[in-house]
Each structure stands twice: as structure tokens, then as C-alpha cells.
Motif scaffolding. Structure first.
Motif, PDB file in Angstrom:
ATOM      1  N   VAL A 160       0.740  -1.288   0.086  1.00 49.31           N
ATOM      2  CA  VAL A 160      -0.010   0.051  -0.188  1.00 49.31           C
ATOM      3  C   VAL A 160       0.813   1.153   0.092  1.00 49.31           C
ATOM      4  O   VAL A 160       1.650   1.398   0.761  1.00 49.31           O
ATOM      5  CB  VAL A 160      -0.800   0.030   1.234  1.00 49.31           C
ATOM      6  N   THR A 161       0.836   2.139  -0.975  1.00 53.14           N
ATOM      7  CA  THR A 161       1.339   3.207  -1.078  1.00 53.14           C
ATOM      8  C   THR A 161       0.332   4.330  -1.010  1.00 53.14           C
ATOM      9  O   THR A 161      -0.773   4.182  -1.661  1.00 53.14           O
ATOM     10  CB  THR A 161       2.524   3.372  -2.375  1.00 53.14           C
ATOM     11  N   ARG A 162       0.741   5.797  -0.637  1.00 54.40           N
ATOM     12  CA  ARG A 162      -0.011   6.921  -0.700  1.00 54.40           C
ATOM     13  C   ARG A 162      -0.006   7.445  -2.237  1.00 54.40           C
ATOM     14  O   ARG A 162       1.117   7.472  -2.766  1.00 54.40           O
ATOM     15  CB  ARG A 162       0.314   7.896   0.150  1.00 54.40           C
ATOM     16  N   HIS A 163      -1.184   7.742  -2.781  1.00 51.05           N
ATOM     17  CA  HIS A 163      -1.092   8.184  -4.254  1.00 51.05           C
ATOM     18  C   HIS A 163      -0.683   9.802  -4.285  1.00 51.05           C
ATOM     19  O   HIS A 163      -1.010  10.311  -3.207  1.00 51.05           O
ATOM     20  CB  HIS A 163      -2.478   8.213  -4.730  1.00 51.05           C
ATOM     21  N   LEU A 164       0.246   9.996  -5.295  1.00 49.78           N
ATOM     22  CA  LEU A 164       0.854  11.313  -5.302  1.00 49.78           C
ATOM     23  C   LEU A 164      -0.096  12.331  -5.975  1.00 49.78           C
ATOM     24  O   LEU A 164      -0.282  12.020  -7.152  1.00 49.78           O
ATOM     25  CB  LEU A 164       2.276  11.072  -5.954  1.00 49.78           C
ATOM     26  N   GLN A 165      -0.538  13.528  -5.169  1.00 49.11           N
ATOM     27  CA  GLN A 165      -1.572  14.504  -5.892  1.00 49.11           C
ATOM     28  C   GLN A 165      -0.882  14.932  -7.233  1.00 49.11           C
ATOM     29  O   GLN A 165       0.141  15.117  -7.277  1.00 49.11           O
ATOM     30  CB  GLN A 165      -1.725  15.536  -4.617  1.00 49.11           C
TER      31      GLN A 165
END
Length: 422
Positions: A104-109
């Protein structure tokens, strides 16, 4: 088999609500966010939890654990990459079938995979800017001792940066972290990048998404040429006579212009003391973005920050405040220029681009309008006209990409001027 979620407590609570007993490919649509995806050997999906968008990659557990740790290490080194959130392992289908783990990674805005950027036919100049951004990313990774192993456009996300692009690593599966890289390791990464990019460009050309003037092989070969020029500027010794000490300052200025800061200089003189050899120790990119953040609190990309700082300097001159305290002038510029421009953008249009990028484009729009009309167009007037004639017709990047009001933790990209290196 017990389900295990390795993540920060806040993310753990949200992740518990997802259907981990199903393969990612079978997840119902209501769990997913439809975002542009790059090519991947694994199943990748996006989901929204607590107002944040996350990328999920189904992968063998040992690889997931390794990539999770690698991304965390890169984050600590302040390298442009996506942020690792956690690993979900011990997954099992209702019939007892073991399922692969999920990284799980945070999506880059506001980021886009290269294929989404090429969806509307990309011109030669834009392709060159993408290659520039990728080359700077590779150089930054190598300075940090990171061997990528699979350099490609597919493993990179791009964000607009005041007319240029900033690149972020999105796949560290094959990466290795060392104290320093050998010339052979760097050459291997470059050769891989050249091969992968040539193939990716050929695919785009065959699909009619690349201007016919773009040569896929020649474009991929540019990666090596431009990387070598940048690496030389960043790391090589420079020798000159002791009477030419000004060249030390010029070397530092050139590196600052490329978006790199210099932590220290290694200076050696010969026995007679007539010749000086200098090698900079380059660390921590983001010279202009940090200055803008310190002065105004605006968190911008490096190229955006450079443009906004130039406008701040112009404001100081026009308002006769050049001798005033820099922070006082910066505060006045935010209240008199930046904030009014953003307020003049209709609320429903503000999700199309980041605020610093909007301000940069308003400045461009104002310049062209002033030239066309033969008189200076005010910022407020330019902002209103830009919103209706330009911004309203742009794709809503924040909505498409599932962005939120909260900025993810991220590293600063940097800009390069190739005219200084050629």
C-alpha cells in the motif's frame, strides 16, 4: 493463516474495512477509484480511505516487504518517490486459497503516468521535458546510492512544474541501496533506461500518441547524453588558477540553478599553491522551494517556486520595498498578489491544478494578454480571464486523480537547464 496489516495506526484502522479475502482483480467497483495506471507486471488498483487515495499492488510477500522498506529508506533520504503506507499479508480466500500480499502506497497528488500524459498526442518539446525530468530523477537516486535496476517511464510518475515536469519513482521492486554506486551500476541503470524508453516510445508511436517527428531510439539515447552532462556538473573535479577564485562561487551558482544545494566544497591546492581543484558535495535538492516555503508558507515544486520568487522580487521593486526586510515583503506579496489570484479562480475550478501552478499560468496569461492589448493587464483581470478561457477547459487533474485537500508527505523535485550543460 492470520491477516497481518503492517502500517501506522491511523492507516491500519481504515485498511481493516477492505475485502482482503478477495484477489485485487476481483474487488467490487465501489471499493475502487478509477485513475490512470501505468503498465505493471502486477495487478494495481486505487482506493479511497478517510479522504486519502491509496495505490494497492498485489505482489509476493517477500517482495512487498522489501519494497516497503526500500520506499521508507528513500523517504528518509529525501528522494522523490511515492510514500510507503503498509503491507497487508496473510491473506486467504474463503475457500482457503492463499492470496499474495498487497503493498500500500499513498497516491501522489496531481501526478500522472506517462501514458496519461501522452493520451492527447505529445509534441517533441514536451517529450524532451519528460526526459529531462527522468534524467534528474536518476541522477538524484544515484547520488543517494540507489541502484534502480528497472529505469523506465512506466516506473515513474510526473507532475507539472511551471512549464516543466518533476519526476518521482513509483516502483522500487528491483532497487538496491548502497553507500555509493560504482560506475558499472550507474551504466547498467542508464542502459536499462535507454532500452526501456525506446520500447515505450515505439509503442506510443504505433498507437498514434507520439508526434511523428519524435525518433524513439534517438530520444532514448538522449537519456545517456544528458545524464552524463548532469553527473559531470554534480560530481567532477574542476581545476583553475588561484587567481580565478570567482569560479568557485560560479560553480555553486550553477548547481543552485539546477536545483541542487551544496553542503560543502572539497578544495585541494597543488604543491606550489597556484592551482585549485574543487569538487562540490551535493545534497538535499530544493533550493528555491525551501526558500519560498520559509518566506511565504507556500509549498511548491522547485520550478514553480523559482517563478513565484521572481514575481516576489518584481513586486518588491515595483512597490519600492527592495531595502525592506525580506519576510515582510513576502507577507505583503502573499496578501496583495498570490491570495487574490487564487480567490479569483472559481471554487469549482481550483481542483484542476495546484495553486502554485495556477499562479504561474496566470502570470503567463497576463504577459500574453498585456502584449496583445498593448497595456499592462492587472493580476485580478488576468486571473478571471484565465479561469474562463483557459482553466475551465483543462482536465480536472485533482478530481481525475482522486486528490484530497491534505497534502501527502513528499520530497521536492528539481529543475534543470540543459543549456548550462551543453
Amino acid at each position: 493463516m492470520e491477516l497481518r496489516i503492517l502500517a501506522a495506526p491511523r492507516e491500519q484502522q481504515a485498511l481493516l474495512d477492505l475485502p482482503w479475502d478477495m484477489s485485487l482483480e476481483q474487488w467490487p467497483e465501489w471499493y475502487l477509484v478509477a485513475l490512470p495506471r501505468g503498465i505493471s507486471r502486477h495487478v494495481v488498483r486505487f482506493t479511497r480511505l478517510n479522504g486519502q487515495v491509496y495505490a494497492l499492488k498485489e505482489i509476493v510477500q517477500s517482495y512487498a516487504d522489501r519494497e516497503y522498506q526500500m520506499l521508507r529508506d528513500l523517504s528518509r533520504l529525501d528522494v522523490p518517490s511515492v510514500q510507503a503506507v503498509g503491507v497487508v499479508s496473510g491473506r486467504e480466500a474463503p475457500d482457503g486459497t492463499a492470496l499474495d500480499a498487497i503493498l500500500v502506497t499513498r497516491h501522489l497528488q496531481f501526478s500522472l503516468p506517462y501514458r496519461a500524459l501522452f493520451a492527447r498526442m505529445m509534441r517533441r518539446e514536451t517529450v524532451d521535458r519528460l526526459i529531462d525530468a527522468l534524467v534528474v530523477l536518476i541522477a538524484r537516486l544515484h547520488l543517494s546510492g540507489f541502484f534502480w535496476g528497472d529505469c523506465s517511464l512506466s516506473n515513474t510518475l510526473f507532475r507539472r512544474d511551471a512549464g516543466a515536469f518533476a519526476a518521482y519513482l513509483v516502483d522500487a521492486e528491483t532497487g538496491e541501496l548502497h553507500d555509493a554506486l560504482s560506475n558499472g551500476q550507474r551504466a547498467h541503470d542508464l542502459d536499462t533506461a535507454r532500452t526501456n524508453i525506446a520500447g515505450e516510445m515505439m509503442d506510443l508511436l504505433a498507437a498514434g500518441q507520439l508526434d511523428e517527428s519524435v525518433d524513439p531510439v534517438a530520444t532514448s539515447n538522449q537519456v545517456v547524453k544528458r545524464y552524463e552532462a548532469l553527473w559531470s556538473e554534480l560530481t567532477e573535479w574542476e581545476a583553475f588558477d588561484v587567481t580565478e577564485r570567482w569560479r568557485i562561487a560560479r560553480r555553486v551558482e550553477r548547481l543552485n540553478e539546477l536545483g541542487f544545494d551544496v553542503d560543502e566544497l572539497d578544495i585541494v591546492t597543488d604543491i606550489g599553491g597556484r592551482t585549485i581543484r574543487v569538487q562540490p558535495k551535493v545534497v538535499d535538492p530544493g533550493h528555491h522551494s525551501r526558500r519560498l516555503l520559509r518566506l511565504t508558507g507556500i509549498d511548491a515544486q522547485e520550478n514553480q517556486a523559482r517563478r513565484l520568487l521572481n514575481d516576489l522580487d518584481t513586486y518588491a521593486a515595483v512597490t519600492d520595498q527592495q531595502g525592506e526586510d525580506e519576510e515582510i515583503v513576502a507577507n505583503a506579496w502573499v496578501m496583495d498578489c498570490f491570495e487574490p489570484v487564487i480567490r479569483n479562480i472559481p471554487r469549482e475550478l481550483r481542483g484542476k491544478l495546484e495553486a502554485p501552478e495556477i499562479y504561474h499560468e496566470v502570470l503567463e496569461h497576463r504577459w500574453y494578454d498585456s502584449e496583445r492589448l498593448g497595456h499592462d493587464v492587472g493580476l485580478a483581470e488576468a486571473a478571471r480571464d484565465y479561469a474562463e478561457t483557459v482553466l475551465r477547459h483543462k482536465p480536472d487533474e485533482l478530481a481525475i486523480l482522486g486528490g484530497t485537500a491534505a497534502d501527502p508527505a513528499e520530497t521536492q523535485p528539481f529543475r534543470i537547464s540543459w543549456t548550462d550543460l551543453q
